[in-house]
Design an enzyme around this catalytic site. Structure first.
Site, PDB file in Angstrom:
ATOM      1  N   HIS A   1      13.417 -61.536 -48.970  1.00 47.41           N
ATOM      2  CA  HIS A   1      12.456 -62.579 -49.365  1.00 47.41           C
ATOM      3  C   HIS A   1      12.696 -63.884 -48.608  1.00 47.41           C
ATOM      4  O   HIS A   1      11.757 -64.627 -48.325  1.00 47.41           O
ATOM      5  CB  HIS A   1      12.503 -62.792 -50.890  1.00 47.41           C
ATOM      6  CG  HIS A   1      12.077 -61.571 -51.653  1.00 47.41           C
ATOM      7  ND1 HIS A   1      12.549 -61.247 -52.898  1.00 47.41           N
ATOM      8  CD2 HIS A   1      11.205 -60.563 -51.311  1.00 47.41           C
ATOM      9  CE1 HIS A   1      11.987 -60.107 -53.303  1.00 47.41           C
ATOM     10  NE2 HIS A   1      11.184 -59.675 -52.359  1.00 47.41           N
TER      11      HIS A   1
ATOM     12  N   HIS B   1       4.124 -51.543 -50.312  1.00 48.18           N
ATOM     13  CA  HIS B   1       4.825 -51.096 -51.524  1.00 48.18           C
ATOM     14  C   HIS B   1       5.216 -52.366 -52.281  1.00 48.18           C
ATOM     15  O   HIS B   1       6.323 -52.887 -52.136  1.00 48.18           O
ATOM     16  CB  HIS B   1       6.074 -50.307 -51.162  1.00 48.18           C
ATOM     17  CG  HIS B   1       5.817 -49.037 -50.398  1.00 48.18           C
ATOM     18  ND1 HIS B   1       5.371 -49.034 -49.097  1.00 48.18           N
ATOM     19  CD2 HIS B   1       5.925 -47.730 -50.771  1.00 48.18           C
ATOM     20  CE1 HIS B   1       5.243 -47.769 -48.689  1.00 48.18           C
ATOM     21  NE2 HIS B   1       5.573 -46.966 -49.693  1.00 48.18           N
TER      22      HIS B   1
ATOM     23  N   SER C   1       8.035 -59.733 -53.619  1.00 47.28           N
ATOM     24  CA  SER C   1       7.397 -60.124 -52.356  1.00 47.28           C
ATOM     25  C   SER C   1       5.948 -60.592 -52.558  1.00 47.28           C
ATOM     26  O   SER C   1       5.516 -61.538 -51.877  1.00 47.28           O
ATOM     27  CB  SER C   1       7.483 -58.989 -51.334  1.00 47.28           C
ATOM     28  OG  SER C   1       7.000 -57.772 -51.876  1.00 47.28           O
TER      29      SER C   1
ATOM     30  N   GLU D   1       0.211 -51.053 -54.558  1.00 47.14           N
ATOM     31  CA  GLU D   1       1.278 -50.435 -55.365  1.00 47.14           C
ATOM     32  C   GLU D   1       0.727 -49.130 -55.938  1.00 47.14           C
ATOM     33  O   GLU D   1      -0.346 -49.111 -56.528  1.00 47.14           O
ATOM     34  CB  GLU D   1       1.707 -51.405 -56.478  1.00 47.14           C
ATOM     35  CG  GLU D   1       2.585 -50.812 -57.560  1.00 47.14           C
ATOM     36  CD  GLU D   1       3.892 -50.209 -57.061  1.00 47.14           C
ATOM     37  OE1 GLU D   1       4.615 -50.831 -56.270  1.00 47.14           O
ATOM     38  OE2 GLU D   1       4.193 -49.071 -57.489  1.00 47.14           O
TER      39      GLU D   1
ATOM     40  N   GLU E   1      -2.159 -45.361 -51.994  1.00 47.43           N
ATOM     41  CA  GLU E   1      -1.012 -44.812 -51.273  1.00 47.43           C
ATOM     42  C   GLU E   1      -0.561 -45.817 -50.201  1.00 47.43           C
ATOM     43  O   GLU E   1      -1.340 -46.167 -49.318  1.00 47.43           O
ATOM     44  CB  GLU E   1      -1.455 -43.466 -50.647  1.00 47.43           C
ATOM     45  CG  GLU E   1      -0.479 -42.858 -49.694  1.00 47.43           C
ATOM     46  CD  GLU E   1       0.896 -42.713 -50.301  1.00 47.43           C
ATOM     47  OE1 GLU E   1       1.055 -42.020 -51.296  1.00 47.43           O
ATOM     48  OE2 GLU E   1       1.831 -43.345 -49.750  1.00 47.43           O
ATOM     49  N   GLY E   2       0.693 -46.239 -50.297  1.00 46.53           N
ATOM     50  CA  GLY E   2       1.197 -47.255 -49.376  1.00 46.53           C
ATOM     51  C   GLY E   2       1.133 -46.848 -47.919  1.00 46.53           C
ATOM     52  O   GLY E   2       0.881 -47.671 -47.028  1.00 46.53           O
TER      53      GLY E   2
ATOM     54  N   ASP F   1       8.019 -51.683 -47.544  1.00 48.04           N
ATOM     55  CA  ASP F   1       9.231 -51.764 -48.371  1.00 48.04           C
ATOM     56  C   ASP F   1       9.257 -50.643 -49.416  1.00 48.04           C
ATOM     57  O   ASP F   1       9.197 -50.891 -50.620  1.00 48.04           O
ATOM     58  CB  ASP F   1       9.225 -53.155 -49.064  1.00 48.04           C
ATOM     59  CG  ASP F   1      10.484 -53.419 -49.859  1.00 48.04           C
ATOM     60  OD1 ASP F   1      11.508 -52.756 -49.604  1.00 48.04           O
ATOM     61  OD2 ASP F   1      10.429 -54.295 -50.746  1.00 48.04           O
TER      62      ASP F   1
HETATM   63  C1  LIG Z   1      11.374 -51.540 -53.227  1.00 50.43           C
HETATM   64  S1  LIG Z   1      10.019 -51.625 -54.345  1.00 50.43           S
HETATM   65  C2  LIG Z   1       9.023 -52.913 -53.712  1.00 50.43           C
HETATM   66  C3  LIG Z   1       9.578 -54.279 -53.896  1.00 50.43           C
HETATM   67  C4  LIG Z   1       8.685 -55.390 -53.410  1.00 50.43           C
HETATM   68  N1  LIG Z   1       8.192 -55.172 -52.051  1.00 50.43           N
HETATM   69  C5  LIG Z   1       9.414 -56.716 -53.464  1.00 50.43           C
HETATM   70  O1  LIG Z   1      10.068 -57.097 -52.465  1.00 50.43           O
HETATM   71  O2  LIG Z   1       9.348 -57.391 -54.485  1.00 50.43           O
HETATM   72  C6  LIG Z   1       9.088 -50.198 -53.909  1.00 50.43           C
HETATM   73  C7  LIG Z   1       7.782 -50.004 -54.684  1.00 50.43           C
HETATM   74  O3  LIG Z   1       7.035 -48.962 -54.076  1.00 50.43           O
HETATM   75  C8  LIG Z   1       6.318 -48.249 -55.073  1.00 50.43           C
HETATM   76  N2  LIG Z   1       5.954 -46.967 -54.456  1.00 50.43           N
HETATM   77  C9  LIG Z   1       6.673 -45.819 -54.386  1.00 50.43           C
HETATM   78  N3  LIG Z   1       6.037 -44.912 -53.640  1.00 50.43           N
HETATM   79  C10 LIG Z   1       4.890 -45.495 -53.196  1.00 50.43           C
HETATM   80  C11 LIG Z   1       3.828 -45.085 -52.340  1.00 50.43           C
HETATM   81  N4  LIG Z   1       3.832 -43.866 -51.788  1.00 50.43           N
HETATM   82  N5  LIG Z   1       2.831 -45.949 -52.078  1.00 50.43           N
HETATM   83  C12 LIG Z   1       2.833 -47.195 -52.611  1.00 50.43           C
HETATM   84  N6  LIG Z   1       3.798 -47.639 -53.438  1.00 50.43           N
HETATM   85  C13 LIG Z   1       4.831 -46.810 -53.717  1.00 50.43           C
HETATM   86  C14 LIG Z   1       7.279 -48.204 -56.219  1.00 50.43           C
HETATM   87  O4  LIG Z   1       6.578 -47.998 -57.445  1.00 50.43           O
HETATM   88  C15 LIG Z   1       7.937 -49.598 -56.135  1.00 50.43           C
HETATM   89  O5  LIG Z   1       7.271 -50.509 -56.949  1.00 50.43           O
END
Ligand SMILES: C[S@@+](CC[C@H](N)C(=O)[O-])C[C@H]1O[C@@H](n2cnc3c(N)ncnc32)[C@H](O)[C@@H]1O
Length: 278
Positions: free
Chosen positions: A18, A41, A99, A117, A142-143, A163
């Protein structure tokens, strides 16, 4: 999808990610032209460090709590620490930005924030946490589709944070593929991939994949809190940053030694080099 970021909110890896994100936004804001922030993500955006999940692990105590107490904060931490302070106006550290909130608070009126998300419940929490700001859009998809879905952006300038939770074995490969797609669709995308420093063999392959991504430039930055060969532990984390804005490398040279000393556990260290030099 078992990963819940709330257990890790405000830990050393979040602080590193961050803080660097705050500098990417500051450096992109030197030009008046708008830019888009894309988060593949995103998580839920806001975290209560006294909540059940964060207080169960206490990881933030060795992360943001160390900076919160510091009396030698470098000037380059001002944007990041300013926003954490704004979220905790009574002087007690309780709320921590994800983030999406870092981006929402540090971007300008002319910029756009596009968040994605996949977890249905977390997606709804994210929507709720971001409501009321018309510059922000939340997608519950889907991310890995984000580069294809959202790039190129009309602004022609973008920061994209990649991420994922690294729960699945193929996520390092997927990151490298997402980077390739992103720079393929908009060559100048400033893309930052966060990754854990844990398994050295997996990392070696990852670096090779990143080096073959076709990004015009790619900076690798790592912050370690334990020696790199410590078994079964998150020894630190890294950011691979494509097209870093001019001035970032110099800023990080100033910040990283301080950060490594502040956040080191058994031993703090850092490294920075180019995976792809111009
Ligand atoms: C490491 S965390 C993200 C933290 C955030 N970027 C931050 O810095 O505050 C990863 C996130 O990805 C989500 N996630 C998992 N698989 C995913 C996918 N295929 N597509 C989108 N989001 C996904 C999870 O639910 C989780 O909330």
């Amino acid at each position: 999808m078992n990963y819940r970021h709330a257990y890790h909110a405000g830990n050393h890896a979040d602080v590193f990610k961050h803080l660097v994100l705050s500098r990417l936004i500051a450096l992109m804001s030197r030009k008046e032209q708008p830019f888009a922030y894309l988060d593949t993500h995103a998580g839920i955006g806001l975290y209560d460090l006294r909540g059940d999940q964060a207080s169960r692990t206490g990881e933030f105590l060795e992360g943001i709590a160390r900076l919160w107490q510091a009396d030698d904060l470098p000037a380059l931490t001002a944007d990041y620490m300013g926003l954490v302070r704004d979220m905790n106006p009574d002087g007690e550290l309780r709320y921590y930005p994800g983030s999406p909130e870092v981006a929402r608070r540090l971007t300008r009126a002319q910029d756009r924030v596009q968040l994605n998300e996949k977890h249905p419940q977390d997606g709804l929490l994210l929507k709720d946490n971001m409501k009321g700001d018309r510059r922000v859009a939340v997608h519950l998809g889907e991310g890995w589709h984000v580069p294809r879905a959202l790039l190129p952006v009309p602004e022609k300038r973008a920061i994209m944070l990649i991420d994922p939770p690294f729960e699945q074995l193929d996520e390092m490969q997927r990151c490298a593929k997402a980077l390739k797609e992103a720079v393929g669709r908009m060559r100048q995308t400033v893309a930052a991939i966060w990754y854990p420093v844990k398994d050295q063999r997996a990392l070696k392959r990852f670096y090779q994949d990143l080096a073959g991504s076709g990004a015009p430039k790619l900076l690798r930055v790592e912050l370690l809190v334990h020696p790199v060969d410590t078994p079964n532990s998150l020894n630190g984390s890294g950011l691979a940053i494509a097209n870093p804005p001019w001035g970032l490398e110099e800023e990080l040279l100033e910040l990283l030694p301080w950060l490594a000393e502040k956040l080191g556990q058994s031993k703090g260290s850092w490294q920075m080099d180019w995976l792809i030099a111009e």
